[in-house]
Design an enzyme around this catalytic site. Structure first.
Site, mmCIF file in Angstrom:
data_model
loop_
_atom_site.group_PDB
_atom_site.id
_atom_site.type_symbol
_atom_site.label_atom_id
_atom_site.label_comp_id
_atom_site.label_asym_id
_atom_site.label_seq_id
_atom_site.Cartn_x
_atom_site.Cartn_y
_atom_site.Cartn_z
ATOM 1 N N ARG A 45 92.360 10.431 24.871
ATOM 2 C CA ARG A 45 91.151 9.913 25.502
ATOM 3 C C ARG A 45 91.574 9.114 26.725
ATOM 4 O O ARG A 45 92.591 8.417 26.690
ATOM 5 C CB ARG A 45 90.370 8.999 24.548
ATOM 6 N N GLU A 104 84.793 9.650 33.118
ATOM 7 C CA GLU A 104 84.750 11.082 33.424
ATOM 8 C C GLU A 104 83.381 11.411 34.000
ATOM 9 O O GLU A 104 82.377 10.972 33.427
ATOM 10 C CB GLU A 104 84.990 11.903 32.158
ATOM 11 N N HIS A 146 89.579 17.592 31.382
ATOM 12 C CA HIS A 146 89.195 17.487 29.964
ATOM 13 C C HIS A 146 88.870 18.876 29.392
ATOM 14 O O HIS A 146 87.764 19.122 28.901
ATOM 15 C CB HIS A 146 87.987 16.551 29.785
#
Ligand code: NAD
Length: 324
Positions: free
Chosen positions: A241, A270, A289
């Site tokens: 993360r 993000e 991601h």
């Protein structure tokens, strides 16, 4: 109109067609596009189930609204990390949380291997330089890379993904594996050496790969101090993360040559802003991601709807999330 007895299922982020049709067969589906907290609060007071993916945050405030209304039975997270759901608040409110813990283990592990090779063998840097006519000059450079069979992989968090990465590296490449985990790690299908703390892994690994959940303990764990332990020849891979790594000290360590490279799949926030410190850091490979985004991984993450339906129908879910 007579009141419908079908459960109301709020889908707050996009799921695939198959998942949507399974939900539609089980209840009345309300599809939203990443609602904000106010909208979510309004929805959970009249919903029986809530399905989320990565970006909708089910906060204590949202859960309190659901608890007071007394209707919401289940929150399903299509994916692995449940850091976007206040699981403790949900469990305390009697709301079941389900996820898909093993959905993308192999997908993430595959990408980690690719990222390690990309950073160490400089493939991302070489590609545009070959196109610019530097083929011969690049070939005349003395090689810097050391084969993975002569390196040590350091895994932080030897859970499902950590094991899958260790399996690939040790059994596939002959890499020595060391690791640190806060929990007792049982049987591993490959040779790996437990370390007393994370610092021992940082100090002895050529590749450090992070596979921890985002928790109060892991938030910011790769900070200025942690980076002082790394070998200057080492690389860091983060597919866990974004907030686990502090981007500013990492970028500084790369720029000052205190770390040889990094591969980063997850950011905080993000998407990352245009002036993100890692955008100007050397030998840093960035992906958006996508570690879990294989066809198999995505299909399996969508299967969280089966557990949502199970709870709605009074059956035991396969993957209830326990309070950590
Ligand atoms: P897992 O629960 O199987 O393993 C996590 C391991 O980390 C556990 O063994 C746990 O004991 C350990 N751990 C927890 N806190 C720690 C700490 N402070 N120090 C050391 N070890 C610690 O989870 P997993 O399936 O391996 O997934 C790991 C994480 O990867 C997820 O929580 C998620 O955040 C992330 N993830 C990212 C993507 C992506 O697309 N980039 C996809 C899937 C999962």
């Amino acid at each position: 109109m007579p009141e419908t007895s079908k459960p109301r299922i709020v889908v707050a982020e996009k799921f695939n067609e198959s998942a949507m049709s399974r939900l539609a067969a089980a209840g009345d589906v309300v599809l939203l596009d990443r609602p904000d907290e106010d909208r979510l609060v309004a929805e959970v007071t009249i919903a029986d189930a809530l399905a989320v993916r990565t970006y909708v945050h089910v906060t204590a405030h949202v859960i309190e609204a659901a608890r007071q209304a007394g209707r919401l039975k289940v929150i399903g997270r299509g994916g692995v990390g449940v850091d976007n759901i206040d699981v403790a608040a949900a469990v305390a409110a009697g709301i079941t949380v389900v996820n898909t813990p093993a959905a993308c283990t192999q997908a993430v592990a595959d990408l980690v291997v690719g990222l390690i090779v990309a950073v160490q063998r400089r493939t991302v840097e070489f590609d545009p330089r070959v196109r610019r006519g530097e083929f011969a000059s690049l070939r005349s450079e003395a090689p810097q890379a050391i084969e993975l069979g002569h390196q040590t992989l350091g895994v932080i968090g030897m859970g499902r993904i950590g094991r899958a990465v260790g399996t690939r590296l040790h059994l596939g490449f002959g890499t020595r594996v060391i690791y640190y985990d806060i929990r007792e790690v049982g049987y591993l299908p490959f040779a790996a050496e437990s370390q007393p703390d994370a610092e021992a892994v940082y100090a002895n690994a050529d590749v450090v790969t992070l596979h921890v959940p985002l928790t109060p303990l892991t938030r910011g764990m790769i900070d200025e101090r942690a980076l002082t332990h790394f070998k200057p020849t080492a690389i860091l891979v983060n597919t866990s993360r974004g907030p686990v790594v502090q981007a500013v000290p990492l970028a500084r360590a790369l720029k000052e040559g205190r770390l040889a490279g990094a591969a980063i799949d997850v950011f905080d926030p993000e998407p990352p802003p245009p002036d993100h410190p890692l955008f100007s850091a050397p030998n840093c490979v960035l992906t958006p991601h996508v570690a879990s985004r294989t066809q198999e991984g995505l299909a399996a993450m969508n299967d969280v709807v089966d557990d949502i339906i199970a709870v709605l129908q009074g059956r035991e879910p396969m993957y209830p999330v326990e309070c950590q």
